[in-house]
Design a protein around this motif. Structure first.
Motif, PDB file in Angstrom:
ATOM      1  N   ILE A   1       1.069  -1.390   0.244  1.00  0.00           N
ATOM      2  CA  ILE A   1       0.145  -0.470   0.455  1.00  0.00           C
ATOM      3  C   ILE A   1       0.697   1.589  -0.339  1.00  0.00           C
ATOM      4  O   ILE A   1       0.863   1.922   1.006  1.00  0.00           O
TER       5      ILE A   1
ATOM      6  N   ILE B   1       1.585   4.622  -0.005  1.00  0.00           N
ATOM      7  CA  ILE B   1       0.961   6.068  -0.152  1.00  0.00           C
ATOM      8  C   ILE B   1       1.766   7.460  -0.742  1.00  0.00           C
ATOM      9  O   ILE B   1       1.435   8.064  -0.009  1.00  0.00           O
TER      10      ILE B   1
ATOM     11  N   VAL C   1       8.648  -3.274   7.920  1.00  0.00           N
ATOM     12  CA  VAL C   1       8.132  -1.572   8.486  1.00  0.00           C
ATOM     13  C   VAL C   1       7.075  -1.741   7.767  1.00  0.00           C
ATOM     14  O   VAL C   1       6.963  -1.734   6.754  1.00  0.00           O
ATOM     15  N   ASN C   2       5.897  -1.291   8.757  1.00  0.00           N
ATOM     16  CA  ASN C   2       4.722  -0.811   7.703  1.00  0.00           C
ATOM     17  C   ASN C   2       4.990   0.157   6.531  1.00  0.00           C
ATOM     18  O   ASN C   2       5.662   0.697   6.905  1.00  0.00           O
TER      19      ASN C   2
ATOM     20  N   ILE D   1       2.562   1.517   5.033  1.00  0.00           N
ATOM     21  CA  ILE D   1       1.768   2.693   4.915  1.00  0.00           C
ATOM     22  C   ILE D   1       2.624   3.582   5.871  1.00  0.00           C
ATOM     23  O   ILE D   1       1.898   5.371   5.188  1.00  0.00           O
ATOM     24  N   LEU D   2       3.373   3.797   6.885  1.00  0.00           N
ATOM     25  CA  LEU D   2       3.455   4.818   7.427  1.00  0.00           C
ATOM     26  C   LEU D   2       4.797   5.048   7.077  1.00  0.00           C
ATOM     27  O   LEU D   2       4.935   6.342   6.526  1.00  0.00           O
ATOM     28  N   THR D   3       6.235   4.635   6.293  1.00  0.00           N
ATOM     29  CA  THR D   3       6.895   4.823   5.774  1.00  0.00           C
ATOM     30  C   THR D   3       6.748   5.647   4.601  1.00  0.00           C
ATOM     31  O   THR D   3       7.681   7.003   4.347  1.00  0.00           O
TER      32      THR D   3
ATOM     33  N   VAL E   1       4.518   7.659   4.634  1.00  0.00           N
ATOM     34  CA  VAL E   1       3.482   8.786   4.745  1.00  0.00           C
ATOM     35  C   VAL E   1       4.555   9.666   4.980  1.00  0.00           C
ATOM     36  O   VAL E   1       4.906  11.059   5.348  1.00  0.00           O
ATOM     37  N   MET E   2       5.602   9.077   5.781  1.00  0.00           N
ATOM     38  CA  MET E   2       6.110  10.019   6.632  1.00  0.00           C
ATOM     39  C   MET E   2       7.713  10.370   5.862  1.00  0.00           C
ATOM     40  O   MET E   2       7.970  11.706   5.066  1.00  0.00           O
ATOM     41  N   LEU E   3       7.770   9.872   4.840  1.00  0.00           N
ATOM     42  CA  LEU E   3       8.646   9.949   3.679  1.00  0.00           C
ATOM     43  C   LEU E   3       8.394  11.099   2.519  1.00  0.00           C
ATOM     44  O   LEU E   3       8.823  11.813   2.184  1.00  0.00           O
TER      45      LEU E   3
ATOM     46  N   SER F   1       6.263  13.869   3.499  1.00  0.00           N
ATOM     47  CA  SER F   1       6.831  14.842   4.325  1.00  0.00           C
ATOM     48  C   SER F   1       8.195  15.056   3.838  1.00  0.00           C
ATOM     49  O   SER F   1       8.330  16.628   4.394  1.00  0.00           O
ATOM     50  N   VAL F   2       9.565  14.432   3.716  1.00  0.00           N
ATOM     51  CA  VAL F   2      10.554  14.844   4.507  1.00  0.00           C
ATOM     52  C   VAL F   2      10.847  14.706   3.010  1.00  0.00           C
ATOM     53  O   VAL F   2      10.937  16.658   2.253  1.00  0.00           O
TER      54      VAL F   2
ATOM     55  N   GLN G   1      10.348  18.979   2.949  1.00  0.00           N
ATOM     56  CA  GLN G   1      10.716  19.386   3.334  1.00  0.00           C
ATOM     57  C   GLN G   1      12.076  19.561   2.344  1.00  0.00           C
ATOM     58  O   GLN G   1      12.547  20.866   2.190  1.00  0.00           O
TER      59      GLN G   1
ATOM     60  N   PHE H   1      -1.609  11.815  -4.353  1.00  0.00           N
ATOM     61  CA  PHE H   1      -3.278  11.217  -3.145  1.00  0.00           C
ATOM     62  C   PHE H   1      -4.223  10.667  -4.967  1.00  0.00           C
ATOM     63  O   PHE H   1      -4.953   9.932  -4.712  1.00  0.00           O
TER      64      PHE H   1
END
Lengths: 379, 313
Positions: free
Chosen positions: A83, A85, A141-142, A144-146, A148-150, A152-153, A156, A283
């Motif tokens: 998944i 994202i 490591v999930n 979806i979470l990585t 989503v975090m990436l 934002s990275v 920036q 998205f």
């Protein structure tokens, strides 16, 4: 085996999500009403703006291109069970690397410059997809979470580069400091198809890639294995497929396609890297792919439809004075409704099987013997 | 003198850290409950945004902070109902439906902010409430016991969640539904009901976490996308915490300290672009997730798996 194109399955597969989008728009109408607009007028203007004018129609296609490219990557990733994202971030990184290449080698002949810019964009996105892929495959490591975090990275990182290393020297010289890169040379730009419109030849690349992704997923061993991993991970392991490799590969390809979408936005539309180049396509591309049944060819009309929806919703502010945040409301509703409708689609398609079993039970035909209890599967 | 200065800075950092842990605690503990029942609620970020806006708007218009909080609870409950309907009844792929809820929350909070307030306004949030006697403990007193009541409530929720999950019948039901819904179902537990309750409570807590970002601050204000990824970090926190309330507490402090640290770096100009500290929490989240999944992962077995009676997945 001959496959009928138009049967009940196709009807359900397309009819249910279309009904879901319709329902999402009905709920959206409620919020349009709250925002002080007449929903019917708003929707009418939305579709007229997006499909009824020369400008609208070309802009719809301009939006459909990144949606399709991102959506193709999503098809690959989701079919493999990843998944993803992170298309938004992968797209940004691809836009950065593609632009960086085009700016660094302005002297190359046009075809080479464009080709290598594409490759640079693809590679950037692929690398950015590789990170969550490898983390999922080897450390569980999930993703979806990585991803989503990436996202934002990446956002920036883009700010950082646009305010620093990659900022247009002119912006710095004049002291205006607008966060954008220098514009790329003429040779690096994709051709525009018709005068006074932004529609560019990237649309052919996207459609060609849709066909390639279709062939990859359904006509090659690699594609078969990727889909096997996504359908039933344990069975794929049991079947001797190197599942980890395909998990990573799917993310590399998905990231690469999103990265290419980023580069094409630059070399086809803006001619420079600017803040907000990804514009939420990462998205929306997910929604387009889902609506297209996670099928590369289905994603083509779906991307066009969502291109129109996005453009129309953006114009709402101008046409009926609804704040632009309405775009997110409609998009969110569409995602929620389309994802929910998936269950109904499955149920409609399953019914036949259930009815079959019921008949067997009622008519006393020997029911198939109970299968021995399976071991823990897919857990 | 410089030693005194350093001590003040560190004390300030710790105090801010405890304060900033509050949204992570509310949202993280709520998410933990939801995941324990087998539902991944990825819409936390969007629900936080709605809670942040609704609480601020109602508090601003009525002048009553508690009324604002109540509104956030109601809005969170409604979003929870929607989330539960989508992921439990409609059995949607939770990773994607959650993103939908997030986008919806982002859109709704932004839309209504523009429609109702339009520009940034500020008001006084919940005041500090120093706890007598305890506040006089050196260091600890200032860091822990001179905060507003929402901070205390969040900290109290840690032992309460622990007790609910491990020491009550309801907690047992939640765990069984998350581990083996078919067994729970055969014992007469309504999987659907338990999951609905957990998702709704979790969403209400996410909404309260959002409310803390506005009316829980000394200088309360709402800006677009005020949650800035904290909701997603709260979800990641639950994985890091291995679905244990004490782990959530540890994770909340880890991330809030990083948050406090990066905010501080942004303020004091030490010559690095501000984007780098902003990236920090996200990168740390990824690293922490990668490190914490080493070895055995003991997540709820039925996490993200919709329950259909008789169909084992």
């Amino acid at each position: 085996m001959k496959v009928r194109i138009w049967n009940r399955n196709v009807l359900v597969n397309w009819g249910v999500p279309i009904a879901a989008v319709f329902l999402a728009l009905v709920v959206g109408a409620f919020f349009l009403g709250l925002a002080g607009a007449n929903p019917l007028v708003a929707y009418r203007s939305m579709f007229y703006e997006a499909l009824g004018t020369r400008y609208g129609l070309t802009e719809t296609v301009v939006k459909a291109v990144p949606l399709l490219l991102v959506g193709l990557g999503i098809c690959i990733a989701f079919r493999t069970g990843m998944i993803n994202i992170g298309a938004e971030g992968q797209m940004i990184i691809g836009a950065i690397t593609g632009t960086a290449f085009a700016l660094s080698f302005p002297g190359l002949p046009a075809p080479l410059l464009i080709l290598f810019s594409f490759l640079a964009g693809f590679a950037g996105g692929a690398l950015y997809g590789f990170i969550p892929g490898i983390l999922k495959a080897h450390l569980n490591v999930n993703e979806i979470l990585t991803t989503v975090m990436l996202n934002s990275v990446a956002l920036q990182l883009q700010f950082l580069l646009l305010r620093g290393l990659m900022m247009d020297p002119q912006e710095r010289a004049y002291g205006t400091g607008y966060p954008q890169s220098a514009s790329i040379v003429e040779a690096a730009r994709l051709g525009r198809l018709i005068p006074r419109a932004r529609i560019h030849s990237g649309v052919f690349i996207a459609i060609l890639l849709a066909v390639i992704v279709f062939v990859l997923l359904w006509k090659t061993t690699i594609g078969y294995r990727m889909r096997a991993v996504g359908k039933n991970y344990d069975a794929a392991v049991y079947g001797g497929i190197r599942v980890k490799r395909y998990l990573v590969l799917s993310m590399v390809l998905a990231g690469g396609l999103a990265g290419l979408a980023g580069t094409i936005e630059v070399v086809g539309v803006h001619y420079r890297l600017l803040d907000g180049v990804s514009a939420g396509y990462g998205f929306s591309g997910i929604v387009a792919a889902l609506f297209g049944q996670l099928h590369p060819l289905g994603t083509i009309p779906s991307a066009f439809f969502f291109g129109a929806l996005l453009f129309g919703a953006e114009r709402l502010q101008r046409s009926v004075g609804v704040p632009s945040a309405m775009v997110h409301v409609i998009q969110g509703l569409v995602v929620v409704f389309v994802v929910s409708s998936d269950y109904l689609t499955k149920r409609f398609l399953q019914k036949r099987v259930d009815v079959g079993f019921k008949r067997i039970r009622q008519e006393g035909v020997a029911a198939p013997e109970e299968l021995p209890p399976q071991g823990k599967s897919n857990e | 003198m410089s030693e005194f200065f350093q001590a003040t800075v560190i004390l300030g950092l710790l105090t801010a850290g405890v304060r900033l842990a509050t949204p992570f605690l509310f949202a993280g503990l709520g998410e933990m409950l939801s995941q324990r029942s087998g539902v991944l609620n990825l819409g936390v970020e969007g629900i936080m945004l709605i809670g942040a806006f609704v609480s601020f708007y109602v508090a601003f218009e009525s002048g009553n902070l508690y009324l604002g909080l109540l509104a956030a609870v109601l809005a969170g409950g409604f979003m929870g109902l929607l989330t539960a309907f989508v992921s439990v009844t409609m059995k949607a792929v939770q990773g994607i439906s959650g993103i939908g809820i997030h986008i919806l929350g982002l859109g709704l909070s932004g839309l209504f902010f523009r429609l109702t307030m339009g520009s940034i306004s500020t008001m006084r949030g919940f005041p500090r409430l120093a706890i007598p006697i305890l506040k006089d403990i050196p260091v600890l007193g200032r860091v822990l016991f001179n905060q507003n009541w929402m901070v205390y409530a969040a900290l109290l929720l840690v032992p309460i969640s622990w007790a609910v999950i491990y020491k009550t019948t309801f907690g047992l039901k939640v765990r069984s539904v998350g581990e083996n819904p078919h067994a729970a179902d055969s014992l007469g537990i309504s999987v659907t009901r338990v999951r609905y309750i957990c998702v709704i409570i979790g969403s209400i807590m996410a909404s309260i976490a959002g409310a803390f970002l506005t009316i829980g601050q000394h200088e309360a204000a709402f800006v677009n996308n005020i949650a800035a990824g904290r909701g997603f970090i709260a979800v990641a926190l639950v994985y890091f915490a291995k679905w244990n309330p004490l782990g959530v507490l540890a994770g909340a402090f880890l991330f809030s300290m990083i948050d406090a640290f990066q905010l501080r770096i942004q303020i004091i100009d030490i010559g690095i672009p501000y984007e780098i500290p902003v990236m920090l929490p996200y990168i740390v989240t990824i690293v922490v997730l990668a490190l914490s999944t080493r070895g055995r992962v003991l997540g709820p077995t039925a996490l993200t798996k919709p329950f259909v009676r008789g169909v084992h997945t």
